[in-house]
Design a protein around this motif. Structure first.
Motif, PDB file in Angstrom:
ATOM      1  N   LEU A  85      32.085  43.812  41.678  1.00  0.00           N
ATOM      2  CA  LEU A  85      31.469  42.546  41.278  1.00  0.00           C
ATOM      3  C   LEU A  85      32.492  41.723  40.515  1.00  0.00           C
ATOM      4  O   LEU A  85      33.394  42.278  39.893  1.00  0.00           O
ATOM      5  CB  LEU A  85      30.274  42.815  40.362  1.00  0.00           C
ATOM      6  N   GLY A  86      32.334  40.414  40.543  1.00  0.00           N
ATOM      7  CA  GLY A  86      33.295  39.560  39.833  1.00  0.00           C
ATOM      8  C   GLY A  86      32.957  39.413  38.357  1.00  0.00           C
ATOM      9  O   GLY A  86      33.138  38.340  37.780  1.00  0.00           O
ATOM     10  N   THR A  87      32.473  40.508  37.738  1.00  0.00           N
ATOM     11  CA  THR A  87      31.983  40.383  36.351  1.00  0.00           C
ATOM     12  C   THR A  87      33.076  39.996  35.368  1.00  0.00           C
ATOM     13  O   THR A  87      32.838  39.206  34.466  1.00  0.00           O
ATOM     14  CB  THR A  87      31.318  41.702  35.883  1.00  0.00           C
ATOM     15  N   THR A  88      34.288  40.526  35.563  1.00  0.00           N
ATOM     16  CA  THR A  88      35.374  40.173  34.628  1.00  0.00           C
ATOM     17  C   THR A  88      35.620  38.673  34.633  1.00  0.00           C
ATOM     18  O   THR A  88      36.105  38.117  33.659  1.00  0.00           O
ATOM     19  CB  THR A  88      36.716  40.847  35.048  1.00  0.00           C
ATOM     20  N   MET A  89      35.324  38.037  35.776  1.00  0.00           N
ATOM     21  CA  MET A  89      35.583  36.605  35.884  1.00  0.00           C
ATOM     22  C   MET A  89      34.283  35.797  35.764  1.00  0.00           C
ATOM     23  O   MET A  89      34.216  34.653  36.202  1.00  0.00           O
ATOM     24  CB  MET A  89      36.307  36.319  37.202  1.00  0.00           C
ATOM     25  N   GLY A  90      33.265  36.448  35.202  1.00  0.00           N
ATOM     26  CA  GLY A  90      32.025  35.723  34.913  1.00  0.00           C
ATOM     27  C   GLY A  90      31.157  35.428  36.114  1.00  0.00           C
ATOM     28  O   GLY A  90      30.318  34.532  36.080  1.00  0.00           O
ATOM     29  N   CYS A  91      31.346  36.189  37.223  1.00  0.00           N
ATOM     30  CA  CYS A  91      30.517  35.964  38.411  1.00  0.00           C
ATOM     31  C   CYS A  91      29.499  37.093  38.538  1.00  0.00           C
ATOM     32  O   CYS A  91      29.765  38.218  38.132  1.00  0.00           O
ATOM     33  CB  CYS A  91      31.384  35.937  39.664  1.00  0.00           C
ATOM     34  N   THR A  92      28.371  36.776  39.154  1.00  0.00           N
ATOM     35  CA  THR A  92      27.316  37.795  39.236  1.00  0.00           C
ATOM     36  C   THR A  92      27.331  38.519  40.576  1.00  0.00           C
ATOM     37  O   THR A  92      26.831  39.621  40.693  1.00  0.00           O
ATOM     38  CB  THR A  92      25.927  37.157  39.034  1.00  0.00           C
ATOM     39  N   GLY A  93      27.894  37.881  41.610  1.00  0.00           N
ATOM     40  CA  GLY A  93      27.863  38.497  42.944  1.00  0.00           C
ATOM     41  C   GLY A  93      29.140  39.248  43.260  1.00  0.00           C
ATOM     42  O   GLY A  93      29.958  39.502  42.378  1.00  0.00           O
ATOM     43  N   PRO A  94      29.317  39.605  44.557  1.00  0.00           N
ATOM     44  CA  PRO A  94      30.534  40.305  44.973  1.00  0.00           C
ATOM     45  C   PRO A  94      31.760  39.445  44.681  1.00  0.00           C
ATOM     46  O   PRO A  94      31.725  38.222  44.843  1.00  0.00           O
ATOM     47  CB  PRO A  94      30.367  40.460  46.495  1.00  0.00           C
ATOM     48  N   LYS A  95      32.824  40.096  44.257  1.00  0.00           N
ATOM     49  CA  LYS A  95      34.044  39.371  43.912  1.00  0.00           C
ATOM     50  C   LYS A  95      34.615  38.634  45.124  1.00  0.00           C
ATOM     51  O   LYS A  95      35.233  37.579  45.008  1.00  0.00           O
ATOM     52  CB  LYS A  95      35.060  40.385  43.404  1.00  0.00           C
ATOM     53  N   SER A  96      34.375  39.198  46.311  1.00  0.00           N
ATOM     54  CA  SER A  96      34.984  38.636  47.527  1.00  0.00           C
ATOM     55  C   SER A  96      34.427  37.266  47.900  1.00  0.00           C
ATOM     56  O   SER A  96      34.911  36.633  48.819  1.00  0.00           O
ATOM     57  CB  SER A  96      34.786  39.590  48.699  1.00  0.00           C
ATOM     58  N   VAL A  97      33.384  36.798  47.195  1.00  0.00           N
ATOM     59  CA  VAL A  97      32.853  35.471  47.532  1.00  0.00           C
ATOM     60  C   VAL A  97      33.280  34.406  46.524  1.00  0.00           C
ATOM     61  O   VAL A  97      32.796  33.287  46.554  1.00  0.00           O
ATOM     62  CB  VAL A  97      31.316  35.485  47.702  1.00  0.00           C
ATOM     63  N   ILE A  98      34.213  34.763  45.655  1.00  0.00           N
ATOM     64  CA  ILE A  98      34.803  33.748  44.775  1.00  0.00           C
ATOM     65  C   ILE A  98      35.674  32.836  45.640  1.00  0.00           C
ATOM     66  O   ILE A  98      36.402  33.303  46.519  1.00  0.00           O
ATOM     67  CB  ILE A  98      35.656  34.414  43.671  1.00  0.00           C
TER      68      ILE A  98
END
Length: 467
Positions: A85-98
């Protein structure tokens, strides 16, 4: 054994996971409890030769015949590790959708790359995503949009294991945490059994696929490399780890060593305290693991069926809502010593371009990189082979905050280093060169105006901008 029996009896009551996962978890815990961790004898470590870690520029050139290339590619599947998950970058979903660049996400770029390969050579390279229970549902929604592309997309889930309450080794879901927080995905070393248990391994073997190229979904440099694939097929290498020269930013990364006649991954956690500084030096251990891995699928089947992959277990203590828990994980790189004719290939740094934080996002969104056909490549206008070092303060940590603080991403082709602290906002068309430090005073907002060029300067307030 008491602890193990205690865990087994509780595990039997959990209906969320199947027998395969329960057995896998018990294996992992019993390995951990028996202290199977392999102790490295420092004096036995040898630097691998060029036969073991092959220099990239010694790989044989490719055939000019497109039919030969198609034959090669038809043996391949591309597997992206997509459980994070993109939690380190403040995202709630999968990191791959940043969104990485020009409105495209990591996943968009990966799909474009493989589409282009399939179109160019008339081959059928499938994309496989290993999700975790955290990313599965969101990823499926996103994959829908590629339904009409010329690429088969497969997804499977890695295992779901219960966190253990640290004080008494009771599975957390049996102790008042039945929701998602009671569980964890056990690291990417799980790719081997998960691929088998999901039935995907059997599917690919029945389609005459021979190799999987495995990489983190956030590594923009991890693109299919035909010279590497060709080398592995010709030399019957069952496993290949791409390594690249260490810089001071990578001193904690795992490295390859020769140990008792086998190639092996050495991680910082295995290093005796007395030798940690030696491990971090870039003189003795010159390379580190990019986590771009190439696996022979028949070998994976053989080793998983024989339960032969006894990888080092990484204990990961966490605290969830005040309870101390333990997660036991494994890493895919540690499996290298169980495969026949396993090698490393010392690849150019361009194959390692991970986006772990917004400072990495700044690099890949800037003019330092260009985007063509889904491939992100370095701008040849930059003379320095190293990337600028970038440190952004906590105000920039979340992707949404990061994006709102830059009207446009500055030009950084001639930047050596950038440090930003405090409440700083960037206008459009800014150029940064040399060593730049920007620090807003506490409680003050510092706006960097449009179109300004800042070279080798330290800026602490508006007065420093005009001088």
């Amino acid at each position: 054994m008491e602890k193990l029996d205690h865990i087994k009896s509780h595990l039997a009551t959990l209906s969320q996971i199947g027998e395969n996962e329960k057995n896998g978890f018990i294996n992992l815990v019993s390995g951990y409890l028996s202290g199977e961790a392999q102790q490295i004898e420092w004096s036995k470590i040898q630097t691998p030769t060029d036969e073991v870690v092959v220099p990239y520029d010694t790989l044989a050139p490719l055939s000019d015949d497109p039919a030969e290339t198609k034959k090669l590619l038809d043996k391949l599947v591309v597997l992206k590790l997509n459980g994070g998950l993109g939690t380190t970058m403040g995202c709630t979903g999968p990191k791959s959708v940043i969104e990485v660049r020009n409105g495209f996400t990591f996943l968009d770029l990966i799909v474009q790359q493989i589409e282009n390969l399939n179109k160019k050579y008339g081959c059928n390279v499938p994309l496989v995503l290993m999700n975790s229970f955290n990313t599965h549902d969101d990823t499926l929604k996103i994959v829908d949009k590629y339904a009409n592309s010329n690429i088969q997309i497969h997804t499977f889930n890695q295992s779901q294991y219960p966190r253990l309450v640290a004080e008494d080794f009771t599975p957390f879901p049996c102790k008042g945490q039945p929701g998602k927080d009671g569980w964890y995905p056990p690291g990417h070393g799980d790719v081997f059994p998960a691929l088998m248990n999901s039935g995907k391994l059997a599917t690919f073997l029945s389609q005459d696929k021979e190799y999987a190229f495995v990489a983190n979904s956030d590594n923009l440099g991890a693109i299919v490399d035909l010279k590497i694939l060709n080398h592995l097929v010709k030399n019957k290498n069952e496993y290949c780890m791409e390594v690249t020269p260490k810089t001071l930013a990578d001193v904690k990364g795992g490295t390859l060593i020769s140990y008792e006649g086998k190639v092996q991954l050495l991680e910082i956690a295995q290093v005796p305290d007395a030798h940690v500084n030696e491990f971090k030096s870039i003189e003795k251990f010159k390379i580190f693991n990019t986590n771009n891995l190439w696996l022979n699928l028949n070998a994976v089947k053989r080793l998983v069926e024989a339960d032969a992959l006894k990888m080092e277990i990484i204990p990961n203590p966490k605290e969830v809502e005040g309870t101390k828990v333990l997660q036991l994980e494994t890493a895919a790189g540690a499996a290298i010593r169980f495969f026949d004719h396993a090698i490393g290939i010392n690849v150019p740094r361009s194959r390692f371009l991970p986006v772990k934080a917004t400072s990495d996002l700044l690099l890949v969104q800037s003019d330092l990189y260009t985007l063509v056909d889904g491939f992100v490549s370095r701008n040849s206008a930059r003379a320095n082979p190293e990337n600028p070092s970038i440190e952004l303060g906590p105000e920039f940590k979340k992707v949404s905050n990061f994006l709102s603080r830059f009207k446009t991403i500055p030009s950084i082709i001639n930047l050596d280093s950038l440090t930003v602290t405090g409440d700083v906002w960037f206008g459009a068309g800014i150029v940064l060169k040399g060593k730049v430090k920007i620090a807003a005073k506490p409680g003050e907002k510092l706006e960097i105006p449009d179109g300004i060029v800042i070279e080798n300067k330290e800026i602490n307030g508006p007065g420093d901008l005009s001088s």
